[in-house]
Structure formats: structure tokens, C-alpha cells
Design an enzyme around this catalytic site. Structure first.
Site, PDB file in Angstrom:
ATOM      1  N   ASP A 195      51.071  29.209   2.014  1.00  0.00           N
ATOM      2  CA  ASP A 195      50.612  30.602   1.997  1.00  0.00           C
ATOM      3  C   ASP A 195      49.472  30.834   1.022  1.00  0.00           C
ATOM      4  O   ASP A 195      48.786  31.855   1.086  1.00  0.00           O
ATOM      5  CB  ASP A 195      51.768  31.507   1.559  1.00  0.00           C
ATOM      6  CG  ASP A 195      52.703  31.841   2.705  1.00  0.00           C
ATOM      7  OD1 ASP A 195      52.253  31.837   3.855  1.00  0.00           O
ATOM      8  OD2 ASP A 195      53.885  32.121   2.425  1.00  0.00           O
ATOM      9  N   CYS A 196      49.346  29.943   0.088  1.00  0.00           N
ATOM     10  CA  CYS A 196      48.394  30.162  -1.002  1.00  0.00           C
ATOM     11  C   CYS A 196      47.076  29.435  -0.812  1.00  0.00           C
ATOM     12  O   CYS A 196      46.198  29.525  -1.663  1.00  0.00           O
ATOM     13  CB  CYS A 196      49.039  29.752  -2.321  1.00  0.00           C
ATOM     14  SG  CYS A 196      50.495  30.753  -2.657  1.00  0.00           S
TER      15      CYS A 196
END
Ligand code: BGC
Ligand code: NOJ
Length: 816
Positions: free
Chosen positions: A487-488
Site C-alpha cells: 500500500d505504501c
């Protein structure tokens, strides 16, 4: 250093000091009523949705830790001594304390000044309430005059509103008290038909329902005025903070025991009959009273507790092993499976690190959680698959999450994560292999929960598969969208505004960021898709899938290979990431794991080289790190990953979710020693002896363990709700122990440490029991040489049939 020990026989973890490095918690409930309970009785309860139907209040990030919970105060009325049997909140030095976290229950016991207290907390199966069953015993030589005060603090239902909207909330709190039952009725007068109650089996000496009346101004939970003085106020809350506290006063003779039962519950009345016909605005108690009376009976609770034990026994029987390694045995047989149930039920919503107000059910998370759960309750897995598919968008894409209460998708935590849809294929594949229930593929399921959009589930999978194909970049690799599994890794975000969420901010259009990880995932899912298409007799489609998979393999081998490992991505501008060329972020774990799991590079030397590079670059004493070198400065073209200090979270911690991928990848290479070595490094039970470093619970996985760049290397965070649970369960049970359901039979292909002479396992699947003995007399790591099924030679490389005959079959396997 340890703070307790495993009791494998009773399937419990026994905590012997209340002062654990962090609260060590357990979960109660499996269906709709859930409780989080810490080793000092902290925590809270909710009905279905941790945000919208929060029953009791909890303040995260409190000082000290873990204030607020299921408290029982004891008072010796002769000398005014006050203590709590769970240590918190009074924190008196107890003569004895133990907390036993078991499967769906927690027992806390203590001794103080000769008074033994024992409370068992559990949620009966299918019940919308929790039981606190307390026994007090006088171990002294003289009679004692005791007071017992219970305490819960109610949440005004919506946990987010409850912790933000005080101008309204200080005015709305309401309660009713009738006999020994305290009802929490806030907002019942208007649109709610549900209420909470806290009942006690004994007649009351007194009660309180107003927090201030109970504590007094400027007192905390540790020294309530009422408990200090031994006198309750019979207060009725009008606004402010409704609580429920029962007061019982009684004498106990030497050796005398007394049992007291408390029931904390949630109840919904029929809308038309919600009020008492004689007392407008009072709750109609006609329906709830029998339920309460039912659960206040000891015999009912005995039976309910036995049912719970039986439930878990049956669930765990699906897969039991005896290996030479105790950490493996207890994680596989008890705790890892248990954690898989919790992650399946709660996704990432409510833990001691997830507030219950941030997230609902994650699409990719729930699909992956299912991989470790499907053998436990296949029918629930089926229902979940349909719920997930029903949130899918017509273009095959997915909402990133949905709320469990409404089952509707929402973008509250961002959208356009281009890996999301593909996980559905893996989850459906796992369900098909476990059950053989092909009917699910024909199930009609809507898109975005819109009526008249239904297609067969199989088409949902096709659209999920096409979603990637419709979004390929210049190298023929999948476009990453907002992010992939990581997600990052935000390659299109370019955020410069402090505090802005990387997960929801508008992305910059026009880039060409591609993900090698999604490519690997697409190939892995493609292998399943091809077989699923064969099941549905879509042979032409199966052929197309095979071609797409081949093309993707080609793209990965050509543009995803860096010389010694797989690259991670191409960024917005088309520049490579996860390459020798990058000063930081040279090598990432995710593409190595997923590509080799998908068998990419098995035929040339790439898979082997990639895994050797993982070992050389990413391995550490605490597990395999996500990336190296860690990013040392914020880089807007990579986003959130570079926002973390080196060694934490996605920026080079041991992000445990990814470790089983490299374990599985190692088994694809037949390297059992290495696979198992990785398994042991992050196994929570192995790490029990360094609990002062690890700090999280030694019986469940945490999401991250600080990496070598972090000042607190080895410290775990974010325990319980992590995809680590499911993937480790898959890695150890299916790939290392190698007992793996396939579409047409059970595969047995162990890949174990060479020094294991043997192991045995029992697997129940499709109405048959397989008793499996694996012999390894010549100390190999993999490769089955001989197999006997019920005493008869069985051809190597052929799965064992699903007998579906209700019988036990004996399998003997020799490695060689
Ligand atoms: C975390 C990720 C998480 C994401 C979405 C990030 O801050 O580091 O692990 O997946 O938020 O909630
Ligand atoms: C936690 C999230 O729940 C999961 O969806 C994500 O894949 C990982 N973090 C990695 O960023």
C-alpha cells in the site's frame, strides 16, 4: 525473557505476570458478538461492526496502557482494602495472578489477602452476549465481609462519533435499571431498535450507571469513590457517560465459595414492538428477559462452554501434526489456526493496533485471510466469497474495503489498487480445492451490489483477470494504479502536503508506473484461472488464459529481471525500482516471493538466483526484511514507503506477511532447510524466549518486526490482524509439510529440514480423514520416492483421491 508459557495440552497461553511489555490480548466470539480482552481484562465489545455498533468504550493510546475494560473490584469491608482480580485497574500487588488465554475464552485468577478470585470470560456460540463467570473463595481462617463491584463503560454506539462529537454526546446518554439488569438505551428513543444490557445473577446491594457518580470527579478507574467507600449511589445517567456497575455485598465463611455470573449483551427488538406497552419510551423487555435468564443459569453456561470447546476441537481437527519441532506443532495445531479464524472474522478492523473505526473488511485482505481459513468452516468461506464478489465493480475492479454491517463497498481508505481483483481468483481457487463445490462458479452475483447486474461468479473471475490485461504498461507489465499489495509504494501520488493520506489523495495522471509484483500475482492467479476454466469446460478461454500467462512470464523475464533478482517496479517516469541501479530500494522481497511462487524462473536459473539474493540481502536474525537498502529520505515519487523511518513498516521492517511467500518459493526450489529456517525466524512461539525484545504476544503473528536499520530491531508491532496469519499457515501446512489440496486430490509433497527423521499429520477433507506418515531416513529436504495408500503403492506425482467415504485412509510417504 518470558512472561508466561504455553500450555499445549489445554491449548492455552498462560501469562504469569500482569505486567507484559504490551497488553497481550485474546478475542472472544465468532459470529456477530465480538470482544477483545487483554491479560488485565482491558478491551471492549461490539456487535458485528467495530465502528457502528460498539458496545463498550475503549480509549486507545491511553496512559498508562489499556485503561477501560471488564472490571471487577473487590473490597474487604473489614479493613477497606480494595483490589481488582485482574490487577488493572487498581494494580495492587497480588499474591498470585494468572491469565490463561484459550480458544474463545480467557480465564483470569488471582489471590489477595486470602481471597481467591477466578473469572472466565467467554462468548457462547451464536450468542449475542459475553459471560463473565466469577468464583470467589475465602481461603482464610475467618469469615470475610466482601463487596464486589462490576464495571463497564458504554460506548454511544458509533465509536468514531463517540470519541469526537461531545457537544451532542454529553446530552444523549440514557439507561434503565430493572432488578439486577442495567440497560444502556442511548438513542433507543429515536431510530435505534437495539440496546445493550449488563445483567447479574445476584440481587443487588446497589448499582451505579453514571460514571461521575461512580468514580467521582478527578478519580480514575484505579480508585473509584464508590469502591473506596463501599457505597454505591443508585445513580441514573442523564447524558454524560453511562456505565453499568453492580454492587454485591456478602459474607464468605472459611473455605466458602460463591459463584456470580454477569452477562453483557446486545439485543434488537422488533421495530413495531420496541417500547413497553405500559411505559412509553421504556424498552420492551419481553423478548430479552428470557435470553438474559437463560444465560444466567450455571448449567446453561456449562453446556455452552463445552459446546465452545467442541467447536474448536472439531475446527482444529482438520489439520493436526506431530513434527520434531514443538514451535511448529503448537502453531499449526492451535494458535496459527486460531489466528486465521480471527483475521477471517475481523479483517483489519479491530485490534489493539486497529481502532475499529478506520477500516472495514479489506478486499485483498479478506481474500488472503480466506486462504488460511477455508478448511475450518467452508460454508462461511463460501458466503464471504460471494460477499466480496458482490462488491466488485463492473469493470472487474474492486472497492478496497466494505463495511460488514451493510456489506457495501466504500472508498474510505482509497481505491484503484490494481492488485486487488486478482486475489479473488486465488481465494475462489482455494475454496474449490478444499470443497470441490463447483456450484459456486455458477452462483449469480451482482456487481457493486446493484440489482440486475448479476452474472455467474465465474464471470467475476474473468473480469478480475481482464482488469489486469486492460491495464498494461509500456513493458507489458501491469500498471500499478494507486499501489499494489504494498500500500505504501505510491508511484503516482507525489504528495507534498503534510498529513495528506497517501492512500486517498488524488493521484497524478499520465504516468506509466508498472508493478512486477502484480505481474507475478497475475501469473499465479492465471495458473488457477486456467484450471478453473477447464472445470467449467471453457477450454477455449483456458487456452487464452495460458497465452496471457505466457506473455506475462515473457514480460517479467525480459523487463522484470535485474541480473540477480526480480525488479520491483517501473515508476511514473518509466525508471526502474528494485534494481542495482537504485541507490536505495535495490531489492524488494515481494516480487521474489510472488514470481517464484508462480514458478517464474524455475526453468532458467532466475528463481534460484533470486532466492539466493533474498538470503544475501534481506535475511536477518529476526526474519526477512521487505527492502534493502532502506529509504533514508522522503521521495515523493515513491510515496508512503519513504515516509517511514528506516527499519519500520514497509520501509525495511520484517513485514511478516511477505516471509511465507519466500518460504513457499524456497519449497518450489526443494530447499526445505532454508524454507524452514525462514519459518522459524518469525514463528511467535520460537520468539517467546525473547519476549522482552519482541514485546507482542508470543502466540500470534504480528504484522511487522523492526528491521536491522531500526534502533529497536526485533520489536514486533501490530499483532493479530495481519495477512501473516493466513500465509504462514499456508506455507507451513501446504508447502513445508506439503499436504496440499488440489482440484482433483490431495497432494503430499513435503519440503522439510533434512534433519527431520519423520513426521505425522492428520488431514480431514471432503468427508475423509487422511492419516499421513512421512519418513525421511536418509535426511532429504524434498522429493517423494515411495508412497503407500492404505498399504498399496501409489504412483508418485499423482494426488491421492478424495475418497469422500467418511473413512480414515493411511498414507505412508518416504522421501528419497
Ligand atoms: C500502512 C500499511 C497499510 C495502509 C493502509 C499504511 O499506513 O503502512 O501497512 O496497508 O496504511 O491502511
Ligand atoms: C496492510 C494492509 O492491510 C494490506 O492490505 C497491505 O497489503 C499491507 N499492509 C502492505 O502494505
Amino acid at each position: 525473557m518470558q512472561y508466561g508459557h504455553f500450555d499445549d495440552k489445554n491449548k492455552e497461553y498462560v501469562i504469569t505476570t500482569p505486567q507484559t511489555p504490551l497488553p497481550w490480548i485474546n478475542y472472544l466470539g465468532n459470529d456477530s458478538y465480538f470482544s477483545l480482552i487483554s491479560n488485565t481484562a482491558g478491551g471492549y465489545s461490539f456487535y458485528r461492526d467495530a465502528r457502528l455498533r460498539r458496545i463498550t468504550r475503549y480509549r486507545y493510546n491511553n496512559v498508562p496502557y489499556d485503561q477501560g475494560g471488564r472490571y471487577l473490584y473487590l473490597r474487604n469491608n473489614a479493613n477497606g482494602q480494595v483490589w481488582s482480580s485482574s490487577w488493572q485497574p487498581v494494580k495492587k500487588d497480588l499474591n498470585h495472578y494468572t491469565c490463561r488465554h484459550g480458544l474463545g475464552y480467557t480465564r483470569i485468577s488471582s489471590d489477595y489477602q486470602g481471597i481467591h478470585a477466578h473469572t472466565i470470560y467467554f462468548v457462547p456460540l451464536q450468542a449475542n452476549c459475553e459471560i463473565w463467570r466469577t468464583t470467589l473463595k475465602n481461603d482464610t481462617q475467618a469469615p470475610v465481609d466482601l463487596s464486589l463491584f462490576s464495571l463497564v463503560e458504554f460506548c454511544l454506539w458509533d465509536a468514531l462519533d463517540d470519541s469526537t462529537n461531545y457537544q451532542r454526546n454529553f446530552n444523549i446518554g440514557e439507561v434503565e435499571v430493572e432488578g439486577s439488569v442495567i440497560y444502556h438505551t442511548t438513542e433507543y428513543r429515536e431510530r435505534r431498535d437495539h440496546f445493550a444490557y449488563f445483567a447479574c445473577s445476584e440481587p443487588l446491594t446497589g448499582f451505579d450507571t453514571d460514571r461521575n457518580a461512580f468514580l467521582d470527579n478527578y478519580h480514575g478507574f484505579e480508585n473509584p469513590q464508590v469502591v473506596q467507600t463501599g457505597k454505591s449511589n443508585q445513580s441514573i445517567a442523564h447524558g454524560w457517560a453511562p456505565i453499568a456497575s453492580h454492587h454485591l455485598q456478602f459474607a464468605l465463611n472459611p473455605q466458602e465459595e460463591k459463584e456470580i455470573i454477569f452477562v453483557l449483551g446486545y439485543f434488537e427488538n422488533p421495530r413495531e414492538q420496541k417500547f413497553d406497552s405500559n411505559h412509553p419510551f421504556q424498552i420492551n423487555k419481553q423478548f430479552v428477559s428470557p435470553r438474559i435468564q437463560h444465560y444466567l443459569q450455571p448449567s446453561v453456561l456449562d453446556a455452552a462452554f463445552d459446546d465452545l470447546a467442541r467447536f474448536w476441537q472439531e475446527i482444529l481437527e482438520q489439520y493436526q501434526v506431530t513434527t520434531p519441532d514443538q514451535d511448529t506443532n503448537r502453531m499449526v495445531n492451535i494458535w496459527n489456526a486460531y489466528q486465521c479464524m480471527t483475521t477471517f472474522n475481523l479483517s483489519r478492523s479491530a485490534s489493539y493496533f486497529e481502532s475499529g473505526i478506520g477500516r472495514g473488511m479489506g478486499f485483498r485482505d479478506s481474500n488472503q485471510d480466506l486462504l488460511g481459513f477455508v478448511q475450518m468452516v467452508p460454508a462461511k468461506a463460501r458466503e464471504r466469497l460471494i460477499d466480496l464478489a458482490a462488491t466488485q465493480l463492473p469493470n472487474g475492479g474492486a472497492y478496497h474495503q466494505y463495511q460488514p454491517l451493510t456489506k457495501r463497498g466504500n472508498d474510505a481508505v482509497g481505491g484503484n489498487f490494481n492488485d486487488d481483483p486478482l486475489w479473488l481468483i486465488l481465494a475462489v481457487a482455494a475454496y474449490l480445492k478444499e470443497t470441490g463445490d463447483h456450484s459456486i462458479l455458477k452462483e449469480l452475483v451482482p456487481y457493486d451490489n446493484q440489482a440486475d447486474t448479476e452474472t455467474a461468479l465465474f464471470e467475476h473471475l474473468q473480469r478480475a483477470f481482464s482488469y489486469t490485461l486492460d491495464r498494461l504498461g509500456p513493458h507489458g507489465l501491469p500498471l500499478i494504479g494507486r499501489a499494489d499489495w504494498n500500500d505504501c509504494l505510491n508511484l503516482n501520488c507525489f504528495s507534498l502536503t503534510p498529513g495528506e493520506s497517501f492512500q486517498t489523495t488524488e493521484n497524478k495522471a499520465g504516468g506509466v508506473a508498472e508493478s512486477v509484483f502484480i505481474a507475478g500475482l497475475f501469473i499465479l492467479a492465471g495458473h488457477e484461472m486456467e484450471k478453473i476454466a477447464q472445470i467449467t469446460l471453457e477450454t477455449q478461454y483456458a487456452q487464452q488464459v495460458r497465452q496471457h500467462v505466457k506473455d506475462m512470464q515473457e514480460a517479467v523475464l525480459t523487463h522484470g529481471w535485474d541480473g540477480a533478482w526480480f525488479r520491483r517496479a517501473y515508476d511514473y517516469f518509466g525508471d526502474v525500482l528494485g534494481s542495482q541501479q537504485n541507490p536505495e530500494g535495490k531489492i524488494f522481497i515481494e516480487p521474489q516471493g510472488i514470481c517464484v511462487m508462480a514458478d517464474v524462473g524455475l526453468e532458467n536459473s532466475y528463481a534460484l538466483k533470486a532466492m539466493d539474493s533474498v538470503n544475501a540481502w534481506l535475511n536477518s536474525v529476526h526474519g526477512v526484511m521487505l527492502v534493502q537498502p532502506a529509504f533514508t529520505r522522503y521521495d515523493p515519487k515513491y510515496g508512503e514507503i519513504t515516509s517511514y523511518p528506516p527499519g519500520y513498516k514497509e520501509n525495511a521492517s520484517v513485514f511478516c506477511h511477505t516471509n511465507p511467500w519466500v518460504m513457499i518459493a524456497e519449497t518450489r526450489l526443494g530447499r526445505g532447510n532454508q524454507a524452514f529456517d525462514y519459518y522459524k525466524r518469525i514463528n511467535p512461539s520460537t520468539r517467546e524466549s525473547i519476549s522482552d525484545v519482541h514485546r507482542c504476544e508470543p502466540y500470534v503473528y504480528a504484522q511487522t518486526i523492526a528491521g536491522k536499520d531500526a534502533p529497536t530491531q526485533g520489536e514486533a508491532k501490530n499483532s493479530w490482524l495481519t495477512g501473516t496469519a493466513a500465509w504462514n499457515y499456508v506455507a507451513i501446512t501446504q508447502f513445508i509439510l506439503g499436504i496440499r489440496p488440489d482440484y482433483d486430490g490431495l497432494v503430499i509433497d513435503p519440503c522439510i529440514p533434512a534433519d527431520w527423521p519423520s513426521f505425522t499429520a492428520t488431514r480431514k477433507i471432503r468427508n475423509a480423514t487422511y492419516h499421513i506418515q512421512v519418513h525421511n531416513p536418509h535426511h532429504h529436504q524434498s522429493g517423494v520416492k515411495t508412497m503407500l495408500v492404505d498399504g498399496k503403492p501409489h504412483p508418485i506425482g499423482t494426488p491421492i483421491p478424495y475418497y469422500e467415504d467418511g473413512h480414515t485412509h493411511h498414507i505412508e510417504v518416504w522421501l528419497g
